[in-house]
Scaffold this motif. Structure first.
Motif, mmCIF file in Angstrom:
data_model
loop_
_atom_site.group_PDB
_atom_site.id
_atom_site.type_symbol
_atom_site.label_atom_id
_atom_site.label_comp_id
_atom_site.label_asym_id
_atom_site.label_seq_id
_atom_site.Cartn_x
_atom_site.Cartn_y
_atom_site.Cartn_z
ATOM 1 N N ILE A 71 -6.744 -5.192 -14.255
ATOM 2 C CA ILE A 71 -6.873 -4.646 -13.118
ATOM 3 C C ILE A 71 -5.819 -5.307 -12.367
ATOM 4 O O ILE A 71 -5.643 -6.582 -12.372
ATOM 5 C CB ILE A 71 -8.177 -5.044 -12.649
ATOM 6 N N LEU A 72 -5.176 -4.553 -11.248
ATOM 7 C CA LEU A 72 -4.169 -5.318 -10.394
ATOM 8 C C LEU A 72 -4.572 -5.720 -9.292
ATOM 9 O O LEU A 72 -4.244 -6.661 -8.431
ATOM 10 C CB LEU A 72 -3.026 -4.376 -10.381
ATOM 11 N N ALA A 73 -5.536 -5.041 -8.711
ATOM 12 C CA ALA A 73 -6.273 -5.034 -7.378
ATOM 13 C C ALA A 73 -7.320 -4.351 -7.018
ATOM 14 O O ALA A 73 -7.420 -3.271 -7.686
ATOM 15 C CB ALA A 73 -5.015 -4.726 -6.220
ATOM 16 N N PHE A 74 -8.093 -4.519 -5.977
ATOM 17 C CA PHE A 74 -9.015 -3.618 -5.470
ATOM 18 C C PHE A 74 -9.388 -3.629 -4.074
ATOM 19 O O PHE A 74 -9.045 -4.845 -3.523
ATOM 20 C CB PHE A 74 -10.413 -3.933 -6.383
ATOM 21 N N ALA A 128 0.769 1.091 2.613
ATOM 22 C CA ALA A 128 0.935 -0.694 2.363
ATOM 23 C C ALA A 128 0.530 -1.062 1.128
ATOM 24 O O ALA A 128 0.959 -1.889 0.334
ATOM 25 C CB ALA A 128 0.161 -1.012 3.547
ATOM 26 N N LEU A 129 -0.623 -0.354 0.361
ATOM 27 C CA LEU A 129 -1.210 -0.416 -0.651
ATOM 28 C C LEU A 129 -0.190 -0.342 -2.012
ATOM 29 O O LEU A 129 -0.158 -1.168 -2.619
ATOM 30 C CB LEU A 129 -2.756 0.160 -0.689
ATOM 31 N N HIS A 132 2.200 -3.117 -2.006
ATOM 32 C CA HIS A 132 1.424 -4.249 -2.394
ATOM 33 C C HIS A 132 1.265 -4.498 -3.818
ATOM 34 O O HIS A 132 1.769 -5.332 -4.356
ATOM 35 C CB HIS A 132 0.117 -4.463 -1.364
ATOM 36 N N VAL A 133 0.938 -3.244 -4.310
ATOM 37 C CA VAL A 133 0.651 -3.543 -5.772
ATOM 38 C C VAL A 133 2.041 -3.360 -6.351
ATOM 39 O O VAL A 133 2.069 -4.032 -7.603
ATOM 40 C CB VAL A 133 -0.329 -2.140 -6.081
ATOM 41 N N ASN A 135 4.757 -4.625 -5.770
ATOM 42 C CA ASN A 135 5.335 -6.159 -5.355
ATOM 43 C C ASN A 135 4.527 -6.798 -6.674
ATOM 44 O O ASN A 135 5.457 -7.636 -7.370
ATOM 45 C CB ASN A 135 4.862 -6.580 -4.216
ATOM 46 N N LEU A 136 3.113 -6.689 -6.702
ATOM 47 C CA LEU A 136 2.501 -7.354 -7.881
ATOM 48 C C LEU A 136 3.103 -7.014 -9.203
ATOM 49 O O LEU A 136 3.468 -7.920 -10.103
ATOM 50 C CB LEU A 136 1.097 -7.319 -7.877
ATOM 51 N N LYS A 139 6.620 -8.449 -9.849
ATOM 52 C CA LYS A 139 6.370 -9.786 -10.339
ATOM 53 C C LYS A 139 6.032 -9.827 -11.765
ATOM 54 O O LYS A 139 6.502 -10.662 -12.491
ATOM 55 C CB LYS A 139 5.252 -10.534 -9.336
ATOM 56 N N ASP A 147 0.292 -14.086 -14.752
ATOM 57 C CA ASP A 147 -0.228 -14.683 -13.563
ATOM 58 C C ASP A 147 -0.666 -13.547 -12.532
ATOM 59 O O ASP A 147 -1.276 -13.878 -11.415
ATOM 60 C CB ASP A 147 0.978 -15.359 -12.824
ATOM 61 N N VAL A 148 -0.448 -12.282 -12.977
ATOM 62 C CA VAL A 148 -0.861 -11.133 -11.946
ATOM 63 C C VAL A 148 -2.090 -10.531 -12.351
ATOM 64 O O VAL A 148 -3.057 -10.045 -11.609
ATOM 65 C CB VAL A 148 0.364 -10.118 -11.919
ATOM 66 N N ILE A 150 -5.840 -9.398 -13.669
ATOM 67 C CA ILE A 150 -7.172 -9.652 -13.584
ATOM 68 C C ILE A 150 -7.627 -9.125 -15.105
ATOM 69 O O ILE A 150 -7.611 -7.733 -15.184
ATOM 70 C CB ILE A 150 -7.897 -8.946 -12.510
#
Lengths: 171, 171
Positions: A71-74, A128-129, A132-133, A135-136, A139, A147-148, A150
């Motif tokens: 998972i990258l983000a929620f 924006a979402l 942001h993802v 950019n993750l 990286k 490091d990114v 989850i």
């Protein structure tokens, strides 16, 4: 029914399908929403795991087969249209494509295509979402996903014979 | 109503209230569940942020005031009792205590106390989830929380004038 419904939220799950070799991401335009590029995804079926929903929705919408990585983000958002007055929990899963040819579901989508990750980062068209993802993921590509990410693990539940999925950083 | 209810899940939010100086964690025993030590927490009010729910539930149950630091982990479990046939999303928020004295809510709890993190790790009494999160926090204490935390940021929504909370690793 009303009382318990107030406790509920509307989860949805998206696939950030990243081809690490080309640096391209699978993006779609939803026929039933404001025309904008976004990650393929949708709602869970009752009893379906996060990862299964993302994989299923990506295949149904684009024909691409993919495998769950992390998972990258929620996101948590309140007061959204199309969400039955619930707050949402929108989970972005990093998936690895196994196939690449697109079969676009014309019932659901206006368009779908593989887009270079830099395009998400530079063009004003993207949310924006998404930026942001992206950019993750950038990286992860340039350094490491260690490091990114989850990550997902399966643990024994307190309820006999059952397990659950836990999402967190490795320890 | 039934159709859309199938899409919904039951989110609940817990506080992992860690006093970094003493290495102690706030644990409770819920009067209405199987007697076992667990993190204080509960369901969200409609429109309440993750972080606000965890802070509110910790205060209501134990009298301890705490501040949101990050998310440590989240669980997805299906087929659970007490969950209205929904799958759950259970989010564990790392909180920093601002007060320490306990005022135990006798309506909800059997007991509450500050417990050293090593006790969570060594005693068989604790669940797989408590141990897993305690291990994460132990890494944070001994090394740094930078590698463990899922951090919160606020981003502009596509819906005019609104924002949302995004939880992910820093990029």
């Amino acid at each position: 029914m009303k009382a318990y419904c107030d406790l509920l939220c509307l989860p949805s799950f998206a696939g950030f399908v990243l081809d690490e070799d080309s640096g391209k991401v699978l993006m779609i335009q939803d026929k039933h929403r404001i025309a904008r590029w976004k990650f393929p995804g949708g709602y869970s079926k009752l009893g379906e795991d996060f990862s299964e929903t993302a994989i299923r929705e990506v295949f149904e919408e684009t024909g691409v087969r993919a495998e769950f990585q992390s998972i990258l983000a929620f996101r948590q958002q309140h007061d959204m249209p199309y969400s039955f007055d619930r707050s949402d929990i929108y989970v972005v899963c990093r998936l690895k494509p196994v196939t690449f040819d697109l079969t676009i579901c014309s019932e659901e989508l206006l368009d779908a295509r593989w887009m270079h990750i830099n395009e998400l980062l530079t063009s004003k068209e993207h949310t924006a979402l998404s930026k942001h993802v992206a950019n993750l993921a950038k990286k992860g590509l340039s350094e490491s996903f260690d490091d990114v990410d989850i990550t997902m693990s399966e643990l024994p539940s307190v309820y006999k014979g059952k397990t659950f999925k836990l999402f967190c950083r490795p320890h």
